[in-house]
Design a protein around this motif. Structure first.
Motif, short mmCIF file in Angstrom:
data_model
loop_
_atom_site.label_atom_id
_atom_site.label_comp_id
_atom_site.label_asym_id
_atom_site.label_seq_id
_atom_site.Cartn_x
_atom_site.Cartn_y
_atom_site.Cartn_z
N GLN A 83 0.83 -1.21 0.00
CA GLN A 83 0.00 0.00 0.00
C GLN A 83 0.87 1.26 0.00
O GLN A 83 0.58 2.23 -0.71
N ALA A 124 2.34 1.76 -3.50
CA ALA A 124 1.33 2.27 -4.43
C ALA A 124 1.05 3.75 -4.17
O ALA A 124 1.01 4.56 -5.11
N PHE A 125 0.87 4.11 -2.93
CA PHE A 125 0.59 5.51 -2.58
C PHE A 125 1.73 6.42 -3.02
O PHE A 125 1.50 7.47 -3.64
N HIS A 129 2.10 6.85 -6.79
CA HIS A 129 1.03 7.67 -7.33
C HIS A 129 1.19 9.13 -6.93
O HIS A 129 1.18 10.03 -7.78
N ARG A 130 1.35 9.41 -5.64
CA ARG A 130 1.37 10.79 -5.14
C ARG A 130 2.71 11.49 -5.32
O ARG A 130 2.75 12.67 -5.64
N ARG A 189 -5.59 -0.28 -7.80
CA ARG A 189 -6.69 0.55 -7.30
C ARG A 189 -7.07 0.16 -5.87
O ARG A 189 -7.31 1.04 -5.03
N LEU A 234 -4.39 1.42 -3.46
CA LEU A 234 -4.50 2.87 -3.27
C LEU A 234 -5.68 3.22 -2.38
O LEU A 234 -5.55 4.06 -1.47
#
Length: 79
Positions: free
Chosen positions: A25, A28-29, A32-33, A54, A57
């Motif tokens: 997690q 992924a975060f 993405h961010r 997905r 996230l």
């Protein structure tokens, strides 16, 4: 201008919340961010399905929100 102590403390709490996330997690975060990866690029990079990205996230965001909401609730009771 220097940041108020409450903002620095909130930033530290956010980092603590990130550290508490499971590795999948958190990865992924951050992809993405911080790195600006889209869901498809993350899926390719992590070698997982788009739906898995997905899901990771969504779970990461939910846990971060909960951790920060609890922190902010404590701050509000001190005011």
């Amino acid at each position: 201008a220097e940041e108020p102590p409450s903002w620095r403390a909130a930033g530290r709490r956010m980092l603590e919340c990130l550290d508490e996330l499971p590795l999948e997690q958190r990865s992924a975060f951050l992809l993405h961010r911080e790195e600006g990866f889209g869901v498809e690029a993350m899926a390719a990079t992590l070698d997982v399905k788009v739906e898995t990205v997905r899901s990771r996230l969504q779970r990461a965001l939910a846990k971060l929100r909960t951790g920060m909401d609890q922190y902010l609730a404590v701050l509000r009771t001190r005011e």
